[in-house]
Design a protein around this motif. Structure first.
Motif, PDB file in Angstrom:
ATOM      1  N   LYS A  50     -12.159 -22.171 -13.475  1.00 18.47           N
ATOM      2  CA  LYS A  50     -12.746 -21.071 -13.939  1.00 18.47           C
ATOM      3  C   LYS A  50     -13.324 -19.943 -13.040  1.00 18.47           C
ATOM      4  N   VAL A  51     -14.090 -20.331 -11.926  1.00 18.49           N
ATOM      5  CA  VAL A  51     -14.265 -19.511 -11.013  1.00 18.49           C
ATOM      6  C   VAL A  51     -13.085 -18.729 -10.187  1.00 18.49           C
ATOM      7  N   ASP A  52     -12.225 -19.422  -9.880  1.00 20.93           N
ATOM      8  CA  ASP A  52     -11.199 -18.862  -9.161  1.00 20.93           C
ATOM      9  C   ASP A  52     -10.347 -17.754 -10.123  1.00 20.93           C
ATOM     10  N   VAL A  53     -10.411 -17.994 -11.497  1.00 19.23           N
ATOM     11  CA  VAL A  53      -9.848 -17.170 -12.462  1.00 19.23           C
ATOM     12  C   VAL A  53     -10.599 -16.020 -12.488  1.00 19.23           C
ATOM     13  N   LEU A  54     -11.907 -16.142 -12.563  1.00 19.42           N
ATOM     14  CA  LEU A  54     -12.969 -14.972 -12.633  1.00 19.42           C
ATOM     15  C   LEU A  54     -12.810 -14.034 -11.374  1.00 19.42           C
ATOM     16  N   ARG A  55     -12.685 -14.728 -10.271  1.00 20.64           N
ATOM     17  CA  ARG A  55     -12.384 -13.989  -9.018  1.00 20.64           C
ATOM     18  C   ARG A  55     -11.320 -13.167  -9.014  1.00 20.64           C
ATOM     19  N   VAL A  56     -10.334 -13.854  -9.462  1.00 30.52           N
ATOM     20  CA  VAL A  56      -8.764 -13.139  -9.683  1.00 30.52           C
ATOM     21  C   VAL A  56      -8.797 -11.837 -10.210  1.00 30.52           C
ATOM     22  N   LEU A  57      -9.451 -12.134 -11.599  1.00 30.45           N
ATOM     23  CA  LEU A  57      -9.714 -10.854 -12.474  1.00 30.45           C
ATOM     24  C   LEU A  57     -10.423  -9.929 -11.957  1.00 30.45           C
ATOM     25  N   THR A  58     -11.493 -10.260 -11.459  1.00 31.61           N
ATOM     26  CA  THR A  58     -12.537  -9.087 -11.014  1.00 31.61           C
ATOM     27  C   THR A  58     -11.901  -8.398  -9.775  1.00 31.61           C
ATOM     28  N   MET A  59     -11.223  -9.159  -8.902  1.00 34.20           N
ATOM     29  CA  MET A  59     -10.454  -8.474  -7.616  1.00 34.20           C
ATOM     30  C   MET A  59      -9.372  -7.802  -8.170  1.00 34.20           C
ATOM     31  N   GLY A  60      -8.573  -8.159  -9.141  1.00 34.53           N
ATOM     32  CA  GLY A  60      -7.429  -7.585  -9.315  1.00 34.53           C
ATOM     33  C   GLY A  60      -7.641  -6.158 -10.428  1.00 34.53           C
ATOM     34  N   PHE A  61      -8.857  -6.339 -10.996  1.00 35.55           N
ATOM     35  CA  PHE A  61      -8.943  -4.972 -11.777  1.00 35.55           C
ATOM     36  C   PHE A  61      -9.944  -3.831 -10.795  1.00 35.55           C
ATOM     37  N   ALA A  62     -10.456  -4.469  -9.905  1.00 38.61           N
ATOM     38  CA  ALA A  62     -11.133  -3.742  -8.665  1.00 38.61           C
ATOM     39  C   ALA A  62      -9.910  -2.854  -7.980  1.00 38.61           C
ATOM     40  N   LEU A  63      -9.075  -3.767  -7.429  1.00 38.84           N
ATOM     41  CA  LEU A  63      -7.927  -3.194  -6.679  1.00 38.84           C
ATOM     42  C   LEU A  63      -7.010  -2.064  -7.726  1.00 38.84           C
ATOM     43  N   GLU A  64      -6.916  -2.432  -9.021  1.00 38.34           N
ATOM     44  CA  GLU A  64      -6.121  -1.452  -9.684  1.00 38.34           C
ATOM     45  C   GLU A  64      -7.015  -0.220  -9.812  1.00 38.34           C
ATOM     46  N   TYR A  65      -8.223  -0.240 -10.367  1.00 34.48           N
ATOM     47  CA  TYR A  65      -8.928   1.042  -9.989  1.00 34.48           C
ATOM     48  C   TYR A  65      -8.876   1.775  -8.745  1.00 34.48           C
ATOM     49  N   LEU A  66      -8.997   0.938  -7.853  1.00 37.32           N
ATOM     50  CA  LEU A  66      -9.105   1.701  -6.296  1.00 37.32           C
ATOM     51  C   LEU A  66      -7.856   2.368  -6.068  1.00 37.32           C
ATOM     52  N   VAL A  67      -7.000   1.943  -6.621  1.00 33.26           N
ATOM     53  CA  VAL A  67      -5.350   2.284  -6.404  1.00 33.26           C
ATOM     54  C   VAL A  67      -5.423   3.553  -7.258  1.00 33.26           C
ATOM     55  N   ILE A  68      -5.729   3.538  -8.464  1.00 29.94           N
ATOM     56  CA  ILE A  68      -5.654   4.600  -9.438  1.00 29.94           C
ATOM     57  C   ILE A  68      -6.462   5.866  -8.932  1.00 29.94           C
ATOM     58  N   LEU A  69      -7.635   5.524  -8.323  1.00 28.88           N
ATOM     59  CA  LEU A  69      -8.457   6.570  -7.576  1.00 28.88           C
ATOM     60  C   LEU A  69      -8.009   7.206  -6.591  1.00 28.88           C
ATOM     61  N   ILE A  70      -7.348   6.357  -5.659  1.00 27.58           N
ATOM     62  CA  ILE A  70      -6.774   6.941  -4.417  1.00 27.58           C
ATOM     63  C   ILE A  70      -5.406   7.745  -4.745  1.00 27.58           C
ATOM     64  N   TRP A  71      -4.910   7.382  -5.804  1.00 32.02           N
ATOM     65  CA  TRP A  71      -3.580   7.939  -6.122  1.00 32.02           C
ATOM     66  C   TRP A  71      -3.832   9.249  -6.712  1.00 32.02           C
ATOM     67  N   SER A  72      -4.971   9.470  -7.557  1.00 29.96           N
ATOM     68  CA  SER A  72      -5.540  10.754  -8.007  1.00 29.96           C
ATOM     69  C   SER A  72      -5.823  11.860  -7.204  1.00 29.96           C
ATOM     70  N   ILE A  73      -6.297  11.237  -6.037  1.00 34.60           N
ATOM     71  CA  ILE A  73      -6.770  12.163  -4.936  1.00 34.60           C
ATOM     72  C   ILE A  73      -5.689  12.474  -4.098  1.00 34.60           C
ATOM     73  N   TYR A  74      -4.758  11.349  -3.437  1.00 35.82           N
ATOM     74  CA  TYR A  74      -4.049  11.692  -2.407  1.00 35.82           C
ATOM     75  C   TYR A  74      -2.714  11.445  -2.962  1.00 35.82           C
ATOM     76  N   GLY A  75      -2.303  11.324  -4.167  1.00 35.74           N
ATOM     77  CA  GLY A  75      -0.755  11.120  -4.450  1.00 35.74           C
ATOM     78  C   GLY A  75       0.009  12.232  -4.437  1.00 35.74           C
ATOM     79  N   PHE A  76       1.294  12.144  -4.297  1.00 32.39           N
ATOM     80  CA  PHE A  76       2.350  12.954  -4.319  1.00 32.39           C
ATOM     81  C   PHE A  76       2.415  14.191  -5.495  1.00 32.39           C
ATOM     82  N   ARG A  77       2.450  15.263  -5.020  1.00 32.60           N
ATOM     83  CA  ARG A  77       2.381  16.328  -6.100  1.00 32.60           C
ATOM     84  C   ARG A  77       3.906  16.848  -6.290  1.00 32.60           C
TER      85      ARG A  77
END
Length: 184
Positions: free
Chosen positions: A58-85
């Motif tokens: 359970k702890v590993d799954v919680l870590r994976v879910l937390t880290m996965g969603f954090a990385l997803e949102y980080l990528v979305i933020l970076i893409w919205s700022i620096y993405g190709f136009r």
């Protein structure tokens, strides 16, 4: 061996499932069971392995879910700022987005995978992310309904589901690339 059986064997092996199960499924397939039956059994076995892994770690799954969603949102933020136009719905936009989503999915899948059970933990993330992606605001349903009368919305639907599928494929590939650490 066919490519589909090689993929199924890899998924079953990386899912940490019994070797005997793989042999039993191949025997049944050789006796005349359909490809649909075979892949349904493979999917059920993988989901059973994912559920068992989630229940036991359970702890590993919680870590994976937390880290996965954090990385997803980080990528979305970076893409919205620096993405190709590039022009909307252009060939360049589809190619860059498709390749980018696939590569980032592989990278995120590789980063979040638990080293003892890489594929089950990544598949658990794919399930949770898919439920969030498809259900958080149901915008894809609105697009689908609007596209019946207005064909101009159809490229948006294709783009949405193409990104969805490529993201999930990338995550699973990333989880499969992780070298599994054997328990001592």
């Amino acid at each position: 061996m066919k490519l589909s059986q090689a993929i199924a064997n890899c998924l079953l092996d990386r899912g940490g499932l019994d070797v005997g199960l793989r042999g039993d499924l191949l025997e049944e397939r050789a006796r005349g069971r359909s490809a649909l039956w075979y892949w349904r059994q493979v999917a059920v076995a993988i989901l059973a392995g994912v559920w068992s892994g989630a229940r036991d770690h359970k702890v590993d799954v919680l870590r994976v879910l937390t880290m996965g969603f954090a990385l997803e949102y980080l990528v979305i933020l970076i893409w919205s700022i620096y993405g190709f136009r590039v022009p909307y719905l252009s060939t360049e936009q589809w190619a860059i987005q498709s390749l980018g989503v696939l590569i980032l999915g592989v990278l995120i899948g590789w980063l979040i995978a638990d080293r003892e059970q890489p594929l089950p933990t990544v598949i658990m993330f794919v399930i949770c992310e898919s439920l969030w992606f498809l259900g958080h605001d149901l915008s894809w349903v609105k697009l689908l309904v609007a596209s019946v009368d207005r064909p101009m919305f159809r490229p948006d639907i294709v783009e949405f589901f193409m990104a969805f599928v490529l993201q999930n494929v990338g995550l699973v590939i990333g989880g499969m690339l992780v070298r599994q650490r054997k328990e001592a």
